[in-house]
Design a protein around this motif. Structure first.
Motif, PDB file in Angstrom:
ATOM      1  N   VAL A  33       0.849  -1.197   0.000  1.00 51.31           N
ATOM      2  CA  VAL A  33       0.000   0.000   0.000  1.00 51.31           C
ATOM      3  C   VAL A  33       0.880   1.241   0.000  1.00 51.31           C
ATOM      4  O   VAL A  33       0.594   2.215  -0.694  1.00 51.31           O
ATOM      5  CB  VAL A  33      -0.953  -0.004   1.217  1.00 51.31           C
ATOM      6  CG1 VAL A  33      -1.672   1.326   1.357  1.00 51.31           C
ATOM      7  CG2 VAL A  33      -1.954  -1.140   1.101  1.00 51.31           C
ATOM      8  N   GLU A  34       1.959   1.202   0.770  1.00 54.28           N
ATOM      9  CA  GLU A  34       2.858   2.352   0.843  1.00 54.28           C
ATOM     10  C   GLU A  34       3.396   2.733  -0.538  1.00 54.28           C
ATOM     11  O   GLU A  34       3.394   3.907  -0.910  1.00 54.28           O
ATOM     12  CB  GLU A  34       4.014   2.024   1.790  1.00 54.28           C
ATOM     13  CG  GLU A  34       4.910   3.198   2.071  1.00 54.28           C
ATOM     14  CD  GLU A  34       5.916   2.881   3.156  1.00 54.28           C
ATOM     15  OE1 GLU A  34       7.117   2.841   2.822  1.00 54.28           O
ATOM     16  OE2 GLU A  34       5.506   2.680   4.305  1.00 54.28           O
ATOM     17  N   ASN A  35       3.843   1.759  -1.302  1.00 48.80           N
ATOM     18  CA  ASN A  35       4.347   2.050  -2.652  1.00 48.80           C
ATOM     19  C   ASN A  35       3.242   2.578  -3.561  1.00 48.80           C
ATOM     20  O   ASN A  35       3.475   3.451  -4.392  1.00 48.80           O
ATOM     21  CB  ASN A  35       4.994   0.814  -3.269  1.00 48.80           C
ATOM     22  CG  ASN A  35       6.309   0.453  -2.631  1.00 48.80           C
ATOM     23  OD1 ASN A  35       6.921   1.246  -1.936  1.00 48.80           O
ATOM     24  ND2 ASN A  35       6.745  -0.775  -2.835  1.00 48.80           N
ATOM     25  N   VAL A  38       2.649   6.287  -2.628  1.00 45.51           N
ATOM     26  CA  VAL A  38       3.719   7.140  -3.155  1.00 45.51           C
ATOM     27  C   VAL A  38       3.549   7.324  -4.659  1.00 45.51           C
ATOM     28  O   VAL A  38       3.707   8.433  -5.177  1.00 45.51           O
ATOM     29  CB  VAL A  38       5.111   6.560  -2.802  1.00 45.51           C
ATOM     30  CG1 VAL A  38       6.217   7.297  -3.546  1.00 45.51           C
ATOM     31  CG2 VAL A  38       5.333   6.627  -1.300  1.00 45.51           C
ATOM     32  N   PHE A  39       3.177   6.264  -5.377  1.00 42.73           N
ATOM     33  CA  PHE A  39       2.934   6.386  -6.821  1.00 42.73           C
ATOM     34  C   PHE A  39       1.823   7.395  -7.100  1.00 42.73           C
ATOM     35  O   PHE A  39       1.975   8.277  -7.954  1.00 42.73           O
ATOM     36  CB  PHE A  39       2.556   5.018  -7.407  1.00 42.73           C
ATOM     37  CG  PHE A  39       2.044   5.092  -8.814  1.00 42.73           C
ATOM     38  CD1 PHE A  39       2.909   5.248  -9.885  1.00 42.73           C
ATOM     39  CD2 PHE A  39       0.681   5.018  -9.077  1.00 42.73           C
ATOM     40  CE1 PHE A  39       2.429   5.327 -11.189  1.00 42.73           C
ATOM     41  CE2 PHE A  39       0.194   5.091 -10.366  1.00 42.73           C
ATOM     42  CZ  PHE A  39       1.071   5.248 -11.431  1.00 42.73           C
ATOM     43  N   VAL A  40       0.724   7.275  -6.378  1.00 38.63           N
ATOM     44  CA  VAL A  40      -0.405   8.192  -6.603  1.00 38.63           C
ATOM     45  C   VAL A  40       0.023   9.636  -6.364  1.00 38.63           C
ATOM     46  O   VAL A  40      -0.239  10.522  -7.183  1.00 38.63           O
ATOM     47  CB  VAL A  40      -1.603   7.830  -5.702  1.00 38.63           C
ATOM     48  CG1 VAL A  40      -2.664   8.931  -5.731  1.00 38.63           C
ATOM     49  CG2 VAL A  40      -2.214   6.503  -6.125  1.00 38.63           C
ATOM     50  N   PRO A  64      -8.945  11.066   0.277  1.00 33.00           N
ATOM     51  CA  PRO A  64      -8.565  11.698   1.561  1.00 33.00           C
ATOM     52  C   PRO A  64      -7.652  10.800   2.401  1.00 33.00           C
ATOM     53  O   PRO A  64      -6.716  11.286   3.040  1.00 33.00           O
ATOM     54  CB  PRO A  64      -9.907  11.933   2.258  1.00 33.00           C
ATOM     55  CG  PRO A  64     -10.915  11.951   1.156  1.00 33.00           C
ATOM     56  CD  PRO A  64     -10.387  10.995   0.119  1.00 33.00           C
ATOM     57  N   ASP A  65      -7.904   9.506   2.371  1.00 30.83           N
ATOM     58  CA  ASP A  65      -7.067   8.577   3.133  1.00 30.83           C
ATOM     59  C   ASP A  65      -5.698   8.396   2.481  1.00 30.83           C
ATOM     60  O   ASP A  65      -4.690   8.237   3.182  1.00 30.83           O
ATOM     61  CB  ASP A  65      -7.765   7.227   3.289  1.00 30.83           C
ATOM     62  CG  ASP A  65      -9.040   7.346   4.110  1.00 30.83           C
ATOM     63  OD1 ASP A  65      -9.044   8.124   5.089  1.00 30.83           O
ATOM     64  OD2 ASP A  65     -10.030   6.675   3.773  1.00 30.83           O
ATOM     65  N   ILE A  66      -5.652   8.420   1.150  1.00 30.85           N
ATOM     66  CA  ILE A  66      -4.376   8.348   0.444  1.00 30.85           C
ATOM     67  C   ILE A  66      -3.499   9.528   0.869  1.00 30.85           C
ATOM     68  O   ILE A  66      -2.317   9.363   1.179  1.00 30.85           O
ATOM     69  CB  ILE A  66      -4.579   8.336  -1.086  1.00 30.85           C
ATOM     70  CG1 ILE A  66      -5.270   7.035  -1.528  1.00 30.85           C
ATOM     71  CG2 ILE A  66      -3.256   8.530  -1.821  1.00 30.85           C
ATOM     72  CD1 ILE A  66      -5.729   7.017  -2.973  1.00 30.85           C
ATOM     73  N   GLU A  67      -4.087  10.710   0.925  1.00 33.63           N
ATOM     74  CA  GLU A  67      -3.330  11.900   1.325  1.00 33.63           C
ATOM     75  C   GLU A  67      -2.842  11.780   2.764  1.00 33.63           C
ATOM     76  O   GLU A  67      -1.710  12.162   3.082  1.00 33.63           O
ATOM     77  CB  GLU A  67      -4.186  13.147   1.148  1.00 33.63           C
ATOM     78  CG  GLU A  67      -4.451  13.480  -0.300  1.00 33.63           C
ATOM     79  CD  GLU A  67      -5.451  14.609  -0.491  1.00 33.63           C
ATOM     80  OE1 GLU A  67      -5.944  15.166   0.511  1.00 33.63           O
ATOM     81  OE2 GLU A  67      -5.741  14.925  -1.656  1.00 33.63           O
TER      82      GLU A  67
END
Length: 77
Positions: A33-35, A38-40, A64-67
């Motif tokens: 998920v971390e990678n 970072v890609f997004v 919002p959660d990605i941010e």
């Protein structure tokens, strides 16, 4: 955050055809998920980032959660 993850995103549509429901999105798989986060946040252009969704076997992660996850990653660095 060791689950494999797939990022889905859709390019913006400048002139949508009324009634059209076909959207050709893109996807890319990541080993974590971390990678994917970072890609997004670092690779996708802003207009694509707004449509991004990360899916794992157990959950969906929206913008919002990605941010929020990205902010946490950056505070560790």
């Amino acid at each position: 955050m060791t689950d494999t993850a797939t990022v889905f995103w859709y390019p913006p549509i400048d002139n949508p055809i009324p009634g059209s429901k076909v959207i050709h999105g893109k996807e890319r798989m990541f080993e974590s998920v971390e990678n994917a986060v970072v890609f997004v946040m670092e690779t996708l252009p802003e207009q694509h980032r707004q449509t991004a969704l990360i899916k794992t076997d157990h959950r969906s992660i929206h913008q919002p959660d990605i941010e929020g996850i990205y902010a946490g990653i950056k505070t560790r660095d």
